[in-house]
Design a protein around this motif. Structure first.
Motif, short mmCIF file in Angstrom:
data_model
loop_
_atom_site.label_atom_id
_atom_site.label_comp_id
_atom_site.label_asym_id
_atom_site.label_seq_id
_atom_site.Cartn_x
_atom_site.Cartn_y
_atom_site.Cartn_z
N VAL A 131 -15.78 11.74 -37.97
CA VAL A 131 -15.23 11.25 -39.22
C VAL A 131 -15.01 9.74 -39.17
N ARG A 132 -14.48 9.27 -38.06
CA ARG A 132 -14.24 7.84 -37.91
C ARG A 132 -15.13 7.28 -36.81
N ALA A 133 -15.47 6.00 -36.94
CA ALA A 133 -16.35 5.36 -35.97
C ALA A 133 -15.77 5.47 -34.57
N GLY A 134 -16.58 5.94 -33.63
CA GLY A 134 -16.16 6.01 -32.23
C GLY A 134 -15.37 7.24 -31.86
N GLU A 135 -15.15 8.16 -32.81
CA GLU A 135 -14.38 9.35 -32.52
C GLU A 135 -15.16 10.61 -32.87
N ILE A 136 -14.98 11.64 -32.04
CA ILE A 136 -15.58 12.95 -32.29
C ILE A 136 -14.45 13.92 -32.57
N LEU A 137 -14.63 14.73 -33.60
CA LEU A 137 -13.60 15.66 -34.03
C LEU A 137 -13.93 17.06 -33.53
N LEU A 138 -12.95 17.69 -32.91
CA LEU A 138 -13.07 19.09 -32.48
C LEU A 138 -12.10 19.91 -33.32
N ALA A 139 -12.58 21.02 -33.85
CA ALA A 139 -11.73 21.87 -34.69
C ALA A 139 -11.72 23.28 -34.13
N PRO A 140 -10.78 23.58 -33.22
CA PRO A 140 -10.69 24.95 -32.73
C PRO A 140 -10.02 25.84 -33.77
#
Length: 266
Positions: free
Chosen positions: A202-211
């Motif tokens: 969603v944001r530059a440089g970040e990966i989102l994990l949704a458990p």
């Protein structure tokens, strides 16, 4: 009555229904038909277009998946038919980068490929997966990372805490760079209560994990690739009905282009 497609402006929280659309499939092909939509933006013309695709469960005489495509330019009020491309139902959402909408989908041999749709020319083309990326991995996703088209292979993330990331750093010359991601063990603290999880950016440089989240608490895990840090991001304001039992927040890849135009003006 055709399928309805809705636009949502994340900044203003406006929601607008687009004119209904439907493919001209014979009636016998409507059973099991699925559809998906994608928003595209061209940085030169500054035009937004919505592409809508219908996929039938049936095959044509050549053994190809039967599809139909229409497109709507925001600011107009009608859908136009466009030629079909080499696209099956996408494996996940879509990513719009460099004026093209990208999908991860399957070819006739059930191998994963990337299909790109040029928003301006309204033509389809295919992109090969980067060298080293297995084309039959089940858990693979396209995301936008640092403004680049990126392939995430999280097939072995649960077992090994690793996730190869392939970044298309030179889009014109198709130069991919592989970047291994190793997550801290703490990311799996709540995974024992989950059957599946989703990844996105969603944001530059970040990966989102949704458990799969616990009852009464909804959150994402955000991993900063540069810093190697993990943080919990809570979600507030959801209806109480969603908090009575664990739910899955499905994160499709998000290609968000900020616009100051109200939906009523497009």
């Amino acid at each position: 009555m055709g399928d309805l497609t809705y636009l949502c402006d994340i900044s203003t929280r406006e929601v607008r229904a687009l004119p209904p659309a439907r493919p001209k499939f014979p009636v016998h092909l409507h059973r099991g038909m699925r559809s998906f939509s994608a928003l595209g933006f061209h940085p030169v013309t500054r035009r937004y277009k919505v592409m809508k695709t219908w996929v039938s469960n049936n095959l044509n005489h050549a053994g190809e998946v039967i599809t139909a495509n229409k497109i709507l330019t925001l600011g107009t009020n009608s859908w136009r038919k466009i030629n079909s491309g080499p696209i099956n139902f996408p494996c996940g959402g879509s990513v719009c980068i460099n004026g093209s909408i990208h999908f991860l989908t399957l070819d006739l041999m059930s191998n994963k490929i990337i299909v790109a749709f040029d928003v301006e020319t309204e033509k389809f083309r295919t992109l090969a997966l980067p060298d080293g990326a297995p084309n039959q991995v089940h858990k693979m996703k396209l995301i936008a990372f640092g403004g680049c088209l990126t392939v995430l292979d999280y097939e072995h993330l649960e077992d090994e805490n690793t996730m190869p990331m392939y970044v298309l750093e030179d889009y014109k010359n198709r130069v991919w760079m592989e970047r291994p991601i190793v997550l801290p063990h703490s990311w799996k603290e709540d995974l024992s209560r989950s059957e599946e999880f989703h990844v996105s950016s969603v944001r530059a440089g970040e990966i989102l994990l949704a458990p799969k989240v616990t009852a009464g608490e909804v959150y994402f895990l955000s991993y900063d690739v540069e810093k190697g840090t993990l943080k919990k991001v809570q979600v507030h304001g959801l209806p109480p009905s969603l908090l009575r039992s664990p739910v899955i927040i499905a994160c499709a890849p998000i290609g968000y282009v900020h616009s100051i135009l109200a939906l009523s003006e497009v």
